[in-house]
Design an enzyme around this catalytic site. Structure first.
Site, PDB file in Angstrom:
ATOM      1  CG  ASP A 127      -9.285  -3.853  -4.780  1.00 23.98           C
ATOM      2  OD1 ASP A 127      -9.042  -3.153  -3.785  1.00 23.98           O
ATOM      3  OD2 ASP A 127     -10.063  -4.824  -4.759  1.00 23.98           O
TER       4      ASP A 127
ATOM      5  NE  ARG B  59      -6.959   4.754   2.089  1.00 18.60           N
ATOM      6  CZ  ARG B  59      -7.713   4.048   2.926  1.00 18.60           C
ATOM      7  NH1 ARG B  59      -8.855   4.540   3.367  1.00 18.60           N
ATOM      8  NH2 ARG B  59      -7.311   2.858   3.329  1.00 18.60           N
TER       9      ARG B  59
ATOM     10  NE  ARG C 169      -3.957  -2.122   2.196  1.00 18.08           N
ATOM     11  CZ  ARG C 169      -4.748  -2.475   3.208  1.00 18.08           C
ATOM     12  NH1 ARG C 169      -4.702  -1.803   4.355  1.00 18.08           N
ATOM     13  NH2 ARG C 169      -5.583  -3.488   3.082  1.00 18.08           N
TER      14      ARG C 169
END
Length: 378
Positions: free
Chosen positions: A92, A47, A43
């Protein structure tokens, strides 16, 4: 529904790979001595980066995954910022399901939601299998990523493992306890195995398409396997993960296996065939290496000592990145020390530094950069 076998184009895969043979990630995966300790973080594209939030401000997650220029840019953002040794493809785990035509979406704040859960043998048998042409945007996105990497940096492709994808399909979305999934698995094993047999070709094809587009390594990510006992993993999951790793072997690129909360399954997850085993933060890397080596020796008592070794990936607790530079330095050194002890004792053949799960959304990007710098000094 019958599922056509997945055919591999190994020559195309080899022709499109551009990373140098001695790239640190590849060297560590083989068990050679890398020029520096390789590091990437799950990841890492996401974000925690302001540039990611800006580019995703008005674009849905799955839309971004199927838009080649966005896929490329998002994948490359953390590599540029942090000097990562590997890029992880922005994607994903439900991408191959969506591409195949399954009615699902990623709901902000919740995760993947499936319109029609799969809970009968007929529904499992009729599950569509993804085809290569449905993944063309991913192929185009990979080409863009490869253009932006140095030859000492690699691109990792990935897919969700059968158990994790099956859980989303059976539950209809994320679950805290996976009770519907496990209830089906226990009470209707014939339905369960039908579903796993239906999912496996799509996962193989998704990974094969990435390999033939030029990725340098592949990771099979079993997010929810840690909810299973070792006995259940061996009976209901391992045969299908083993099939996937065996299918990908001809490509000759590192194959990684990772799951969260899988400390008790590390040996079983190594036995199904990966070259690199990811370890979450709960188990010290030297202890993990003992479990893995012991399981491989039990699986193949006649095998050579080298055949009992795997490269370790991990395993800093993502929360450490919130604790300040001194703590990050100490904890990076601790993780590297555990890996080095495992290698010195002949229990592991290499180490790729990573977190023990993914970068948390509120992580300071500068803390990630400092962690990468510290790893490169080890």
């Amino acid at each position: 529904m019958t599922h056509d076998p997945v055919t591999l184009d190994v020559a195309t895969a080899q022709s499109r790979r551009r990373a140098a043979h001695d790239a640190p990630f590849l060297a560590a995966a083989r068990g050679d001595t890398p020029s520096r300790r390789p590091v990437w973080m799950m990841r890492q594209a996401g974000r925690s980066l302001p540039e990611y939030r800006e580019i995703r401000a008005h674009v849905g997650m799955l839309d971004a995954c199927f838009t080649p220029d966005l896929l490329s840019e998002i994948t490359l953002q953390p590599v540029r910022r942090h000097d990562a040794d590997a890029a992880i493809l922005f994607s994903d785990i439900v991408v191959p399901l969506k591409a195949a035509g399954i009615d699902l979406d990623i709901v902000p704040g919740r995760g993947p939601v499936v319109a029609q859960p799969i809970r009968t043998r007929e529904a499992a048998r009729n599950l569509p299998v993804v085809h290569t042409e449905q993944l063309q945007p991913v192929v185009e996105g990979i080409a863009g990523v490869l253009e932006g990497l140095r030859e000492d940096q690699v691109l990792i492709g990935f897919a969700g493992a059968p158990f994790t994808l099956a859980s989303y399909l059976v539950e209809g979305g994320p679950s805290k306890n996976h009770e519907v999934t496990k209830g089906l698995m226990y009470s209707q094993p014939e339905v369960w195995h039908e579903l796993m047999r239906a999912l496996t070709p799509s996962i193989i094809r998704f990974l094969a398409v990435q390999a033939e587009a030029g990725v340098d390594a592949l990771q099979l990510f079993d997010s929810w396997a840690g909810y299973l006992s070792a006995r259940d993993y061996r009976e209901y999951v391992a045969p299908y993960s083993r099939q996937i790793f065996a299918a990908l072997e001809p490509y000759g690129i590192p194959r990684i296996h990772f799951g969260v909360g899988t400390g008790e399954l590390l040996g079983d997850m190594a036995v199904v065939g990966p070259d690199v085993v990811g370890v979450d933060w709960r188990v010290p890397l030297d202890s993990a290496a003992e479990r893995i080596s012991s399981a491989l020796a039990t699986e193949d008592p006649q095998g050579s000592p080298e055949q009992r070794l795997r490269t370790l990936q991990g395993n800093l607790d993502p929360a450490v990145l919130f604790a300040g530079p001194e703590v990050v330095r100490e904890q990076v050194q601790r993780v590297c020390g555990e890996a080095d002890r495992a290698m010195a004792r002949g229990l592991a053949r290499g180490h790729i530094f990573n977190l023990g799960h993914g970068v948390l959304p509120t992580t300071d990007p500068d803390a990630i950069t400092r962690a990468f710098e510290e790893v490169h000094q080890q």
